[in-house]
Design a protein around this motif. Structure first.
Motif, short mmCIF file in Angstrom:
data_model
loop_
_atom_site.label_atom_id
_atom_site.label_comp_id
_atom_site.label_asym_id
_atom_site.label_seq_id
_atom_site.Cartn_x
_atom_site.Cartn_y
_atom_site.Cartn_z
N GLN A 60 99.15 133.07 65.22
CA GLN A 60 98.98 133.65 63.43
C GLN A 60 100.46 134.01 63.04
O GLN A 60 100.60 133.61 61.69
N GLN A 61 100.96 135.02 63.44
CA GLN A 61 102.16 134.91 62.44
C GLN A 61 103.64 133.47 62.91
O GLN A 61 104.00 133.24 61.42
N LEU A 62 103.27 132.46 64.06
CA LEU A 62 104.42 131.32 63.92
C LEU A 62 103.44 130.53 62.89
O LEU A 62 104.26 129.96 62.22
N CYS A 63 101.30 130.63 62.94
CA CYS A 63 101.50 129.37 62.12
C CYS A 63 102.20 130.04 60.28
O CYS A 63 101.66 128.94 60.04
N LYS A 64 101.72 131.01 60.24
CA LYS A 64 101.68 131.99 58.94
C LYS A 64 103.82 131.72 58.13
O LYS A 64 103.82 130.55 57.19
N HIS A 65 104.30 131.26 59.44
CA HIS A 65 105.48 131.29 59.31
C HIS A 65 105.78 129.79 58.58
O HIS A 65 106.93 129.65 58.31
N HIS A 71 105.01 126.92 55.64
CA HIS A 71 105.38 127.26 54.11
C HIS A 71 105.80 125.68 54.37
O HIS A 71 106.84 125.60 52.45
N LYS A 72 106.61 125.08 55.13
CA LYS A 72 107.44 123.99 55.27
C LYS A 72 106.43 122.79 55.95
O LYS A 72 106.49 121.61 55.76
N MET A 73 104.98 123.38 56.37
CA MET A 73 104.68 121.79 56.73
C MET A 73 102.51 122.75 57.19
O MET A 73 102.56 123.39 57.26
N PRO A 74 102.13 121.30 57.79
CA PRO A 74 100.51 121.67 58.09
C PRO A 74 99.82 121.93 59.07
O PRO A 74 100.58 121.77 59.85
N VAL A 75 99.66 123.06 59.01
CA VAL A 75 98.89 124.21 59.36
C VAL A 75 97.35 124.92 59.22
O VAL A 75 97.33 124.61 57.96
N ASN A 132 101.33 121.10 62.53
CA ASN A 132 102.14 119.50 62.41
C ASN A 132 103.20 119.18 61.63
O ASN A 132 103.60 119.35 60.60
N PHE A 133 104.56 118.28 62.55
CA PHE A 133 105.89 119.10 61.98
C PHE A 133 106.12 117.44 61.42
O PHE A 133 105.09 115.93 61.88
N PRO A 134 106.72 117.34 60.77
CA PRO A 134 107.24 116.29 59.83
C PRO A 134 107.48 114.78 61.18
O PRO A 134 107.17 113.65 60.01
N THR A 135 108.06 115.17 61.78
CA THR A 135 108.48 114.40 63.24
C THR A 135 107.40 112.98 64.22
O THR A 135 107.60 112.76 64.55
N GLY A 136 106.09 114.26 63.54
CA GLY A 136 104.87 113.88 64.02
C GLY A 136 104.43 114.36 65.28
O GLY A 136 103.37 113.89 65.87
N ALA A 137 104.98 115.72 66.15
CA ALA A 137 105.01 115.69 66.41
C ALA A 137 104.09 117.03 66.66
O ALA A 137 103.43 117.10 65.38
N VAL A 138 103.08 117.96 67.46
CA VAL A 138 102.05 118.85 67.13
C VAL A 138 102.20 119.87 68.06
O VAL A 138 102.15 118.97 69.45
#
Length: 96
Positions: free
Chosen positions: A18-23, A26-30, A40-46
């Motif tokens: 939960q902490q990591l997802c909240k962090h 702010h920058k990517m879809p979670v 979901n990272f901008p590079t296509g990584a998950v």
């Protein structure tokens, strides 16, 4: 996609995911609940994390041209920051 999974020994998996997802939200879809989180990272990584009673299951997948080792390290480093009382956590990455 290339993927790997690690079962990280901890009884605090729900808190850490939960902490990591909240962090990262702010920058990517979670998406996350107390039991499961997906980033979901901008590079296509998950990165998908699942809290189990004695483990945090972490799966990382990257596109065919992605750097799986780098993504494993990014996720592990960030989880270690939130798990500073237990860090370093033991990641036993296994290719899927």
């Amino acid at each position: 996609m290339t993927a790997s999974t690690a079962r990280v020994p901890t009884t605090n998996g729900s808190r850490y995911l939960q902490q990591l997802c909240k962090h990262w939200a702010h920058k990517m879809p979670v998406e996350f609940t107390p039991e499961v989180g997906t980033v979901n990272f901008p590079t296509g990584a998950v990165a998908t994390m699942t809290a189990e009673p004695e483990h945090l299951r972490v799966e990382v997948s990257v596109p065919a041209d992605g750097d799986l080792g780098r993504m494993q390290q990014v996720v592990a480093d960030h989880l270690d920051r939130f798990a500073f009382r237990e860090a370093p956590l033991a990641f036993d990455w296994q290719r899927s």
